[in-house]
Write a protein that holds these residues in place. Structure first.
Motif, PDB file in Angstrom:
ATOM      1  N   MET A 112       0.828  -1.207   0.000  1.00  0.00           N
ATOM      2  CA  MET A 112       0.000   0.000   0.000  1.00  0.00           C
ATOM      3  C   MET A 112       0.864   1.260   0.000  1.00  0.00           C
ATOM      4  SD  MET A 112      -2.940  -1.145  -0.485  1.00  0.00           S
ATOM      5  CE  MET A 112      -3.952   0.329  -0.361  1.00  0.00           C
ATOM      6  N   GLY A 113       2.028   1.212   0.635  1.00  0.00           N
ATOM      7  CA  GLY A 113       2.956   2.349   0.580  1.00  0.00           C
ATOM      8  C   GLY A 113       3.472   2.572  -0.833  1.00  0.00           C
ATOM      9  N   LEU A 114       3.791   1.490  -1.517  1.00  0.00           N
ATOM     10  CA  LEU A 114       4.233   1.581  -2.911  1.00  0.00           C
ATOM     11  C   LEU A 114       3.128   2.204  -3.775  1.00  0.00           C
ATOM     12  CD1 LEU A 114       6.456   0.755  -4.995  1.00  0.00           C
ATOM     13  CD2 LEU A 114       5.183  -1.373  -5.271  1.00  0.00           C
ATOM     14  N   ILE A 115       1.914   1.774  -3.555  1.00  0.00           N
ATOM     15  CA  ILE A 115       0.769   2.326  -4.290  1.00  0.00           C
ATOM     16  C   ILE A 115       0.615   3.812  -3.972  1.00  0.00           C
ATOM     17  CG2 ILE A 115      -1.762   2.252  -4.458  1.00  0.00           C
ATOM     18  CD1 ILE A 115      -0.172  -0.077  -5.815  1.00  0.00           C
ATOM     19  N   HIS A 116       0.692   4.164  -2.701  1.00  0.00           N
ATOM     20  CA  HIS A 116       0.443   5.541  -2.259  1.00  0.00           C
ATOM     21  C   HIS A 116       1.533   6.511  -2.702  1.00  0.00           C
ATOM     22  CE1 HIS A 116      -1.345   8.601   0.364  1.00  0.00           C
ATOM     23  NE2 HIS A 116      -0.105   8.918   0.705  1.00  0.00           N
ATOM     24  N   PHE A 117       2.792   6.106  -2.545  1.00  0.00           N
ATOM     25  CA  PHE A 117       3.888   7.045  -2.776  1.00  0.00           C
ATOM     26  C   PHE A 117       4.523   6.959  -4.157  1.00  0.00           C
ATOM     27  CE2 PHE A 117       3.852   6.617   1.901  1.00  0.00           C
ATOM     28  CZ  PHE A 117       3.649   7.954   2.219  1.00  0.00           C
ATOM     29  N   VAL A 118       4.380   5.824  -4.845  1.00  0.00           N
ATOM     30  CA  VAL A 118       5.113   5.642  -6.095  1.00  0.00           C
ATOM     31  C   VAL A 118       4.199   5.480  -7.312  1.00  0.00           C
ATOM     32  CG1 VAL A 118       6.813   4.193  -7.292  1.00  0.00           C
ATOM     33  CG2 VAL A 118       7.056   4.616  -4.839  1.00  0.00           C
ATOM     34  N   LEU A 119       3.276   4.558  -7.245  1.00  0.00           N
ATOM     35  CA  LEU A 119       2.545   4.164  -8.450  1.00  0.00           C
ATOM     36  C   LEU A 119       1.368   5.069  -8.819  1.00  0.00           C
ATOM     37  CD1 LEU A 119       2.607   0.283  -8.041  1.00  0.00           C
ATOM     38  CD2 LEU A 119       4.139   1.745  -9.372  1.00  0.00           C
ATOM     39  N   PRO A 122      -2.102  11.698  -8.298  1.00  0.00           N
ATOM     40  CA  PRO A 122      -2.249  11.782  -6.854  1.00  0.00           C
ATOM     41  C   PRO A 122      -2.615  10.421  -6.256  1.00  0.00           C
ATOM     42  CG  PRO A 122      -4.178  12.712  -7.920  1.00  0.00           C
ATOM     43  CD  PRO A 122      -3.201  12.352  -9.005  1.00  0.00           C
ATOM     44  N   PRO A 123      -2.311  10.244  -4.962  1.00  0.00           N
ATOM     45  CA  PRO A 123      -2.563   8.939  -4.327  1.00  0.00           C
ATOM     46  C   PRO A 123      -4.035   8.557  -4.324  1.00  0.00           C
ATOM     47  CG  PRO A 123      -1.232  10.359  -2.910  1.00  0.00           C
ATOM     48  CD  PRO A 123      -1.710  11.205  -4.049  1.00  0.00           C
ATOM     49  N   LEU A 124      -4.263   7.260  -4.365  1.00  0.00           N
ATOM     50  CA  LEU A 124      -5.620   6.738  -4.202  1.00  0.00           C
ATOM     51  C   LEU A 124      -6.074   6.971  -2.768  1.00  0.00           C
ATOM     52  CD1 LEU A 124      -5.177   3.253  -5.936  1.00  0.00           C
ATOM     53  CD2 LEU A 124      -6.141   5.337  -6.940  1.00  0.00           C
ATOM     54  N   ASN A 125      -7.361   6.984  -2.558  1.00  0.00           N
ATOM     55  CA  ASN A 125      -7.860   7.030  -1.183  1.00  0.00           C
ATOM     56  C   ASN A 125      -8.990   6.026  -1.040  1.00  0.00           C
ATOM     57  OD1 ASN A 125     -10.538   8.347  -1.527  1.00  0.00           O
ATOM     58  ND2 ASN A 125      -9.281  10.049  -2.286  1.00  0.00           N
ATOM     59  N   SER A 126      -9.416   5.801   0.183  1.00  0.00           N
ATOM     60  CA  SER A 126     -10.350   4.713   0.471  1.00  0.00           C
ATOM     61  C   SER A 126     -11.772   4.962  -0.022  1.00  0.00           C
ATOM     62  CB  SER A 126     -10.351   4.397   1.966  1.00  0.00           C
ATOM     63  OG  SER A 126     -10.820   5.511   2.689  1.00  0.00           O
ATOM     64  N   THR A 127     -12.019   6.068  -0.697  1.00  0.00           N
ATOM     65  CA  THR A 127     -13.324   6.282  -1.324  1.00  0.00           C
ATOM     66  C   THR A 127     -13.339   5.771  -2.766  1.00  0.00           C
ATOM     67  OG1 THR A 127     -12.769   8.500  -2.127  1.00  0.00           O
ATOM     68  CG2 THR A 127     -13.762   8.335   0.076  1.00  0.00           C
ATOM     69  N   MET A 128     -12.193   5.312  -3.265  1.00  0.00           N
ATOM     70  CA  MET A 128     -12.070   4.882  -4.664  1.00  0.00           C
ATOM     71  C   MET A 128     -12.071   3.361  -4.768  1.00  0.00           C
ATOM     72  SD  MET A 128      -8.938   7.332  -5.723  1.00  0.00           S
ATOM     73  CE  MET A 128      -9.131   9.066  -6.016  1.00  0.00           C
ATOM     74  N   SER A 129     -12.739   2.835  -5.776  1.00  0.00           N
ATOM     75  CA  SER A 129     -12.761   1.382  -5.975  1.00  0.00           C
ATOM     76  C   SER A 129     -11.357   0.851  -6.308  1.00  0.00           C
ATOM     77  CB  SER A 129     -13.767   0.991  -7.045  1.00  0.00           C
ATOM     78  OG  SER A 129     -13.473   1.622  -8.266  1.00  0.00           O
ATOM     79  N   TYR A 131      -8.623   1.781  -5.018  1.00  0.00           N
ATOM     80  CA  TYR A 131      -7.939   1.624  -3.731  1.00  0.00           C
ATOM     81  C   TYR A 131      -8.243   0.248  -3.142  1.00  0.00           C
ATOM     82  CZ  TYR A 131      -6.565   2.451   1.099  1.00  0.00           C
ATOM     83  OH  TYR A 131      -5.973   2.359   2.330  1.00  0.00           O
ATOM     84  N   TRP A 132      -9.513  -0.128  -3.173  1.00  0.00           N
ATOM     85  CA  TRP A 132      -9.903  -1.412  -2.591  1.00  0.00           C
ATOM     86  C   TRP A 132      -9.420  -2.582  -3.433  1.00  0.00           C
ATOM     87  CZ3 TRP A 132     -10.728  -1.503   2.269  1.00  0.00           C
ATOM     88  CH2 TRP A 132     -11.152  -0.341   2.895  1.00  0.00           C
ATOM     89  N   PHE A 133      -9.296  -2.384  -4.737  1.00  0.00           N
ATOM     90  CA  PHE A 133      -8.685  -3.415  -5.576  1.00  0.00           C
ATOM     91  C   PHE A 133      -7.213  -3.587  -5.189  1.00  0.00           C
ATOM     92  CE2 PHE A 133      -6.352  -4.662  -9.444  1.00  0.00           C
ATOM     93  CZ  PHE A 133      -6.899  -5.927  -9.609  1.00  0.00           C
ATOM     94  N   MET A 134      -6.512  -2.472  -5.006  1.00  0.00           N
ATOM     95  CA  MET A 134      -5.106  -2.531  -4.578  1.00  0.00           C
ATOM     96  C   MET A 134      -4.987  -3.138  -3.182  1.00  0.00           C
ATOM     97  SD  MET A 134      -3.111  -1.610  -6.921  1.00  0.00           S
ATOM     98  CE  MET A 134      -4.000  -1.735  -8.462  1.00  0.00           C
ATOM     99  N   MET A 135      -5.978  -2.898  -2.332  1.00  0.00           N
ATOM    100  CA  MET A 135      -5.977  -3.492  -0.990  1.00  0.00           C
ATOM    101  C   MET A 135      -6.106  -5.011  -1.084  1.00  0.00           C
ATOM    102  SD  MET A 135      -5.782  -2.953   2.327  1.00  0.00           S
ATOM    103  CE  MET A 135      -6.368  -1.400   2.946  1.00  0.00           C
ATOM    104  N   GLN A 136      -6.872  -5.507  -2.037  1.00  0.00           N
ATOM    105  CA  GLN A 136      -6.985  -6.956  -2.222  1.00  0.00           C
ATOM    106  C   GLN A 136      -5.637  -7.545  -2.636  1.00  0.00           C
ATOM    107  OE1 GLN A 136     -10.253  -7.936  -4.817  1.00  0.00           O
ATOM    108  NE2 GLN A 136     -11.669  -6.687  -3.646  1.00  0.00           N
ATOM    109  N   ILE A 137      -4.949  -6.863  -3.532  1.00  0.00           N
ATOM    110  CA  ILE A 137      -3.599  -7.310  -3.911  1.00  0.00           C
ATOM    111  C   ILE A 137      -2.680  -7.254  -2.694  1.00  0.00           C
ATOM    112  CG2 ILE A 137      -1.575  -6.796  -5.333  1.00  0.00           C
ATOM    113  CD1 ILE A 137      -3.583  -5.786  -7.489  1.00  0.00           C
ATOM    114  N   ALA A 138      -2.814  -6.207  -1.905  1.00  0.00           N
ATOM    115  CA  ALA A 138      -1.997  -6.063  -0.690  1.00  0.00           C
ATOM    116  C   ALA A 138      -2.225  -7.233   0.262  1.00  0.00           C
ATOM    117  CB  ALA A 138      -2.323  -4.744   0.013  1.00  0.00           C
ATOM    118  N   MET A 139      -3.432  -7.710   0.354  1.00  0.00           N
ATOM    119  CA  MET A 139      -3.721  -8.842   1.239  1.00  0.00           C
ATOM    120  C   MET A 139      -3.075 -10.128   0.720  1.00  0.00           C
ATOM    121  SD  MET A 139      -7.533  -8.010   2.523  1.00  0.00           S
ATOM    122  CE  MET A 139      -7.873  -6.458   3.333  1.00  0.00           C
ATOM    123  N   VAL A 140      -2.985 -10.272  -0.590  1.00  0.00           N
ATOM    124  CA  VAL A 140      -2.270 -11.423  -1.164  1.00  0.00           C
ATOM    125  C   VAL A 140      -0.779 -11.304  -0.846  1.00  0.00           C
ATOM    126  CG1 VAL A 140      -1.624 -12.577  -3.318  1.00  0.00           C
ATOM    127  CG2 VAL A 140      -3.979 -11.822  -2.965  1.00  0.00           C
TER     128      VAL A 140
END
Length: 162
Positions: A112-119, A122-129, A131-140
């Motif tokens: 999630m840090g890589l997503i927020h600061f690099v990829l 502006p950064p994704l936030n938790s109101t965006m779908s 973001y939650w897709f990236m969170m699923q990858i983060a859980m893997v």
């Protein structure tokens, strides 16, 4: 406390079955995922920041709630299996799940840090779908990070093979 360590050493195995490790990691992941989802929602409504960024506040909240819920889940799993009292159950749950939760959250939050600061700028936030897709990858990623730790914990008898 020495009894718990001795008890764990007597249950250690040569190499735990992959299925047991997989189930153990999913058990850890359940507490982490639930904690992360609840914390993300709470942080979105609070507007809290650390170092001027909501990301760091979310990381702190994610980790703390995931750790708390992971220990609670482990407590209710390990106490009946071992027939422990409250204090011994808490100690055993902390021993059994701390490293696993730390590894899971480290992998997840690093992604999630890589997503927020690099990829994403502006950064994704938790109101965006997205973001939650990236969170699923983060859980893997968190799952992959905690798998070897869980294998070691089962092998050493510090957590139960499921």
């Amino acid at each position: 406390m020495g009894d718990i360590a001795d008890e764990g050493a007597s249950r250690s195995q040569a190499e735990p079955p992959r299925r047991s490790v997989f189930i153990g990691v999913t058990h850890c992941g359940a507490g982490c995922a639930l904690g992360d989802i609840i914390a993300e929602r709470a942080m979105r409504s609070s507007g809290w920041t650390i170092a001027g960024d909501t990301f760091w506040a979310a990381v702190a909240a994610d980790f703390l709630l995931a750790y708390f819920l992971g220990i609670v889940f482990q407590y209710f799993s390990i106490v009946p299996m071992r027939g422990l009292g409250f204090r011994q159950g808490i100690i055993a749950a902390v021993k059994a799940d701390t490293l696993s939760i730390v590894a899971y959250e480290a992998g997840m939050l690093a992604w999630m840090g890589l997503i927020h600061f690099v990829l994403f700028q502006p950064p994704l936030n938790s109101t965006m779908s997205a973001y939650w897709f990236m969170m699923q990858i983060a859980m893997v990623v968190g799952f992959a990070a905690s798998y070897p730790i869980n294998r070691w914990l089962i092998k050493k008898g510090l957590t139960e093979a499921m």
